[in-house]
Write a protein that holds these residues in place. Structure first.
Motif, mmCIF file in Angstrom:
data_model
loop_
_atom_site.group_PDB
_atom_site.id
_atom_site.type_symbol
_atom_site.label_atom_id
_atom_site.label_comp_id
_atom_site.label_asym_id
_atom_site.label_seq_id
_atom_site.Cartn_x
_atom_site.Cartn_y
_atom_site.Cartn_z
ATOM 1 N N LYS A 117 38.215 25.606 60.174
ATOM 2 C CA LYS A 117 37.612 25.183 61.437
ATOM 3 C C LYS A 117 36.637 26.400 61.712
ATOM 4 O O LYS A 117 36.670 27.425 61.882
ATOM 5 C CB LYS A 117 38.671 24.919 62.562
ATOM 6 N N PHE A 118 35.355 26.078 62.062
ATOM 7 C CA PHE A 118 34.169 26.913 62.726
ATOM 8 C C PHE A 118 33.389 26.520 63.782
ATOM 9 O O PHE A 118 33.575 25.182 64.241
ATOM 10 C CB PHE A 118 33.517 27.411 61.350
ATOM 11 N N ASN A 119 33.008 27.334 64.379
ATOM 12 C CA ASN A 119 32.178 27.129 65.721
ATOM 13 C C ASN A 119 30.742 27.731 65.545
ATOM 14 O O ASN A 119 30.319 28.496 64.543
ATOM 15 C CB ASN A 119 32.930 27.420 66.791
ATOM 16 N N HIS A 120 29.968 27.949 66.913
ATOM 17 C CA HIS A 120 28.782 28.199 66.851
ATOM 18 C C HIS A 120 28.617 29.999 66.601
ATOM 19 O O HIS A 120 27.555 30.376 66.488
ATOM 20 C CB HIS A 120 27.978 28.174 68.317
ATOM 21 N N THR A 121 29.644 30.701 66.631
ATOM 22 C CA THR A 121 29.800 32.043 66.585
ATOM 23 C C THR A 121 29.664 32.295 64.961
ATOM 24 O O THR A 121 29.495 33.645 64.371
ATOM 25 C CB THR A 121 30.988 32.719 66.901
ATOM 26 N N SER A 122 29.702 31.244 64.172
ATOM 27 C CA SER A 122 29.622 31.534 62.626
ATOM 28 C C SER A 122 28.183 31.591 62.263
ATOM 29 O O SER A 122 27.235 31.382 63.115
ATOM 30 C CB SER A 122 30.309 30.109 61.855
ATOM 31 N N ASP A 123 27.964 32.266 61.151
ATOM 32 C CA ASP A 123 26.694 32.235 60.471
ATOM 33 C C ASP A 123 25.948 31.061 60.175
ATOM 34 O O ASP A 123 26.596 29.952 59.709
ATOM 35 C CB ASP A 123 26.484 33.113 59.117
ATOM 36 N N ALA A 124 24.549 30.774 60.553
ATOM 37 C CA ALA A 124 23.941 29.339 60.355
ATOM 38 C C ALA A 124 23.888 29.135 58.762
ATOM 39 O O ALA A 124 23.754 30.120 58.125
ATOM 40 C CB ALA A 124 22.596 29.506 60.958
ATOM 41 N N PHE A 183 29.691 23.851 69.636
ATOM 42 C CA PHE A 183 30.216 22.966 68.867
ATOM 43 C C PHE A 183 31.243 23.564 67.951
ATOM 44 O O PHE A 183 31.664 24.589 68.014
ATOM 45 C CB PHE A 183 29.129 22.388 67.653
ATOM 46 N N GLU A 184 32.058 22.499 67.252
ATOM 47 C CA GLU A 184 33.153 22.948 66.400
ATOM 48 C C GLU A 184 33.243 21.933 65.259
ATOM 49 O O GLU A 184 33.385 20.684 65.687
ATOM 50 C CB GLU A 184 34.562 22.915 67.447
ATOM 51 N N ILE A 185 33.314 22.465 64.033
ATOM 52 C CA ILE A 185 33.478 21.806 63.015
ATOM 53 C C ILE A 185 34.554 21.887 62.104
ATOM 54 O O ILE A 185 34.961 23.088 62.126
ATOM 55 C CB ILE A 185 32.242 21.901 62.210
ATOM 56 N N ILE A 186 35.251 20.772 61.809
ATOM 57 C CA ILE A 186 36.453 20.906 60.839
ATOM 58 C C ILE A 186 35.664 20.437 59.648
ATOM 59 O O ILE A 186 35.328 19.458 59.227
ATOM 60 C CB ILE A 186 37.617 20.028 61.055
#
Length: 193
Positions: A11-18, A72-75
């Motif tokens: 699971k990742f969100n907007h703090t991850s690298d583009a 946002f949050e992506i799985i």
């Protein structure tokens, strides 16, 4: 970090690298658990939002586009088809046909016709998919006894639910139906060959 295990989930969100435009050797499924952002497949970019789930087959260039301010949050999960091969062969292959048609045809539809056949889940389907993804993340993290068997069972359940959801969708416009049918016919011929 990813290991040699043919399944991966995070699971990742907007703090991850583009992300940059890239592709994978494995099937990838992305579920938007919260927020909105953009998804690029090949050269086409379109918005995605909470409840959207999309399957990216191997070697299809894609990326997520977002700014630091976006929330946002992506799985994201990835798996090798061979991971499920024994189970898929023992099941009726038609059970998986809708999902794999969706997975392989979507990038062509998006590129050619700006059609966006991704699934937007709601109601019972959304609750079930989120529950299955949560259980997959827990099994992958905990790695308790028989975790591989449990992950396979959960992944098969997830794929069956997504295939069912997709088979119940019906493109609204007749030109979209024709475009999908043309690509589906070509895929069926390739598989038969």
């Amino acid at each position: 970090n990813k290991s040699s295990f043919p399944f991966y989930i995070r699971k990742f969100n907007h703090t991850s690298d583009a992300s940059e435009l890239h592709n994978h050797e494995m099937f990838q499924i992305n579920y938007v658990a919260a927020g909105t952002l953009l998804h690029q497949i090949n050269h086409s970019v379109f918005p995605i939002m909470q409840g959207d789930i999309f399957v990216i087959p191997p070697y299809i260039p894609h990326r997520l586009i977002y700014k630091d301010a976006c929330d946002f949050e992506i799985i994201e999960l990835e798996f090798e088809p061979a991971f499920l091969l024994d189970q898929a062969l023992s099941a009726d292959i038609s059970d998986f046909q809708s999902l794999f048609n969706f997975a392989y045809i979507e990038p062509f539809l998006v590129s050619e016709g700006e059609v966006k056949p991704r699934l937007n889940l709601s109601g019972k389907s959304q609750i079930l998919v989120e529950q299955l993804l949560g259980e997959l993340m827990e099994e992958y993290a905990q790695k308790e006894t028989n975790h591989i068997l449990v992950i396979k069972a959960l992944l098969l359940h997830l794929l069956a639910v997504l295939g069912r959801c997709f088979s119940q969708t019906d493109p609204a416009k007749s030109e979209e139906k024709l475009l999908f049918k043309r690509h589906q016919d070509a895929l069926d011929k390739a598989i038969a060959y």
